[in-house]
Design a protein around this motif. Structure first.
Motif, PDB file in Angstrom:
ATOM      1  N   GLU A 166       0.825  -1.208   0.000  1.00  0.00           N
ATOM      2  CA  GLU A 166       0.000   0.000   0.000  1.00  0.00           C
ATOM      3  C   GLU A 166       0.860   1.258   0.000  1.00  0.00           C
ATOM      4  N   VAL A 167       1.884   1.283   0.834  1.00  0.00           N
ATOM      5  CA  VAL A 167       2.724   2.473   0.912  1.00  0.00           C
ATOM      6  C   VAL A 167       3.503   2.662  -0.389  1.00  0.00           C
ATOM      7  N   ALA A 168       4.034   1.577  -0.927  1.00  0.00           N
ATOM      8  CA  ALA A 168       4.766   1.679  -2.190  1.00  0.00           C
ATOM      9  C   ALA A 168       3.863   2.211  -3.294  1.00  0.00           C
ATOM     10  N   ALA A 169       2.655   1.689  -3.394  1.00  0.00           N
ATOM     11  CA  ALA A 169       1.727   2.143  -4.434  1.00  0.00           C
ATOM     12  C   ALA A 169       1.337   3.600  -4.218  1.00  0.00           C
ATOM     13  N   LEU A 170       1.102   3.982  -2.976  1.00  0.00           N
ATOM     14  CA  LEU A 170       0.724   5.355  -2.664  1.00  0.00           C
ATOM     15  C   LEU A 170       1.800   6.340  -3.088  1.00  0.00           C
ATOM     16  N   LEU A 171       3.061   5.950  -2.931  1.00  0.00           N
ATOM     17  CA  LEU A 171       4.182   6.838  -3.235  1.00  0.00           C
ATOM     18  C   LEU A 171       4.698   6.670  -4.661  1.00  0.00           C
ATOM     19  N   GLY A 172       4.118   5.753  -5.417  1.00  0.00           N
ATOM     20  CA  GLY A 172       4.501   5.587  -6.807  1.00  0.00           C
ATOM     21  C   GLY A 172       5.782   4.811  -7.011  1.00  0.00           C
TER      22      GLY A 172
ATOM     23  N   VAL B  35      -0.279  17.152   3.278  1.00  0.00           N
ATOM     24  CA  VAL B  35      -1.459  17.864   3.783  1.00  0.00           C
ATOM     25  C   VAL B  35      -1.246  19.372   3.733  1.00  0.00           C
ATOM     26  N   ALA B  36      -0.056  19.833   4.076  1.00  0.00           N
ATOM     27  CA  ALA B  36       0.212  21.270   4.110  1.00  0.00           C
ATOM     28  C   ALA B  36       0.254  21.888   2.719  1.00  0.00           C
ATOM     29  N   SER B  37       0.802  21.163   1.753  1.00  0.00           N
ATOM     30  CA  SER B  37       1.007  21.730   0.415  1.00  0.00           C
ATOM     31  C   SER B  37      -0.057  21.342  -0.589  1.00  0.00           C
ATOM     32  N   GLY B  38      -0.765  20.254  -0.310  1.00  0.00           N
ATOM     33  CA  GLY B  38      -1.714  19.737  -1.280  1.00  0.00           C
ATOM     34  C   GLY B  38      -1.071  18.987  -2.422  1.00  0.00           C
ATOM     35  N   THR B  39       0.230  18.782  -2.369  1.00  0.00           N
ATOM     36  CA  THR B  39       0.943  18.057  -3.423  1.00  0.00           C
ATOM     37  C   THR B  39       0.657  16.572  -3.310  1.00  0.00           C
ATOM     38  N   PRO B  40       0.253  15.911  -4.385  1.00  0.00           N
ATOM     39  CA  PRO B  40      -0.027  14.470  -4.324  1.00  0.00           C
ATOM     40  C   PRO B  40       1.206  13.673  -3.885  1.00  0.00           C
ATOM     41  N   PHE B  41       0.963  12.567  -3.197  1.00  0.00           N
ATOM     42  CA  PHE B  41       2.072  11.749  -2.707  1.00  0.00           C
ATOM     43  C   PHE B  41       3.032  11.309  -3.813  1.00  0.00           C
ATOM     44  N   PRO B  42       2.546  10.828  -4.965  1.00  0.00           N
ATOM     45  CA  PRO B  42       3.511  10.403  -5.992  1.00  0.00           C
ATOM     46  C   PRO B  42       4.404  11.540  -6.469  1.00  0.00           C
ATOM     47  N   ASP B  43       3.881  12.767  -6.487  1.00  0.00           N
ATOM     48  CA  ASP B  43       4.715  13.903  -6.896  1.00  0.00           C
ATOM     49  C   ASP B  43       5.786  14.204  -5.853  1.00  0.00           C
TER      50      ASP B  43
END
Length: 341
Positions: A51-57, A187-195
């Motif tokens: 799950e963590v690997a997929a979330l982070l790309g 959460v602070a920046s709104g930047t997606p996790f994979p980015d």
């Protein structure tokens, strides 16, 4: 302080590592299906890693007992003995991991200066030596920290991260992201996790800080690198058995506690204002305040029911987290504002 069924005599702002599992998290841990993870047979741990690997790309993940171990495994995969790692002068891998990169992996380190840990690509370029020749140490990896702990929870600027990544690719330099509090950056920046995690060879994330799980971090990267990291984890003594009990708490935290980090960020700004720190300078859940005598300030705060951490000759650190409500933050702000500084 009363919080989620617990009673605590003090408001503890020393770190977001002091959180306790919520009742729902405890139930998830009790009900976890377990197996021997060294044999690759623990279903909760495998699910967490995937799950963590997929979330982070990234392709694969590895559960570790601590953030320091996740970082050290990631660095070991990128830097050979006698080779050089570049990092911020305030980086956790430099200041707070007890020289582990040198002790365990023979890694040498040089650092660049920064303002509050904020990444500036030009500072990295200025000291990198990717091909230093036969008589000097060559740079083989760069470590970036996001958010930056000793910088005060700083979120790294995406443009500077991309510039460092481009430079590293041009010169064949590896990249490690110490993302212990990457959840807060998201959460602070709104930047997606994979980015946030893309462009790095290895990335560590901590489950036991802002997310509030009791134990553990996850290292992600390519399938080949994570397979190698699994072997080194065993060598380092980090091969655990029925880890599903821990992984279940981490999975619950991942599913339930990310969005609520915004509450911690708001509470941190309340504390900042009470200590004459510009709230706009507080990116996430960490506040650094200047006091004339940190030891006296820390003792007086604890006597009044608030725990903070001395972190320098004139500096104290406050960290908001799952076990600090808005009411707790307001009360702590009142106490701290009244103390001599």
């Amino acid at each position: 302080m009363r919080r989620r069924g617990y009673r605590c005599p003090v408001i503890d702002l020393r770190s977001d590592t002091v959180t306790r599992p919520t009742p729902a998290m405890r139930r998830a841990m009790v009900d976890a299906e377990v197996g021997d993870d060294v044999f690759g047979e623990d279903p909760e741990t495998t699910a967490l890693e995937q799950e963590v690997a997929a979330l982070l790309g990234h392709e694969a993940g590895l559960f570790t007992p601590s953030g320091s171990m996740a970082n050290q495994l990631g660095l070991r995969l990128l830097v050979g003995p006698g080779e050089e790692l570049l990092a911020d002068v305030q980086a956790h891998v430099v200041r707070a991991e007890l020289g582990a990169a040198a002790v365990f992996s023979g890694i040498t380190t040089r650092t660049w200066a920064s303002d509050r840990g904020r990444l500036v690509a030009d500072a990295v370029r200025a000291i990198a030596e990717p091909n230093a020749g036969a008589y000097s140490v060559s740079t083989t990896a760069i470590a970036v920290e996001n958010t930056h702990n000793f910088g005060g929870g700083t979120v790294q600027p995406v443009a500077e991260v991309r510039a460092v990544q481009e430079f590293a690719r041009e010169h064949g330099i590896g990249l490690h992201l110490d993302g212990a509090r990457l959840w807060n950056a998201h959460v602070a920046s709104g930047t997606p996790f994979p980015d946030l995690a893309s462009g790095f060879d290895t990335v560590s994330v901590c489950m036991s800080k802002g997310l509030g799980a009791p134990v553990g971090s996850v290292l992600v990267g390519s399938a080949d690198r994570i397979a190698a990291a699994r072997i080194w984890r065993k060598r380092y003594g980090g091969g655990m058995r029925q880890t599903g009990i821990l992984a279940a708490g981490a999975r619950y935290a991942l599913h339930e506690h990310v969005d609520r980090l915004a509450e911690d960020h708001a509470n941190a700004r309340v504390l900042a204002a009470a200590l004459d720190v510009d709230p706009e300078s507080v990116d996430t859940n960490i506040v650094f305040a200047q006091v004339s005598d940190p030891d006296t300030f820390v003792a007086a705060a604890e006597a009044a029911g608030v725990r903070v951490m001395r972190l320098g000759r004139t500096t104290v650190r406050l960290v908001t987290h799952l076990d600090v409500s808005a009411e707790d933050a307001a009360r702590a702000a009142e106490v701290l504002a009244a103390l001599p500084r």
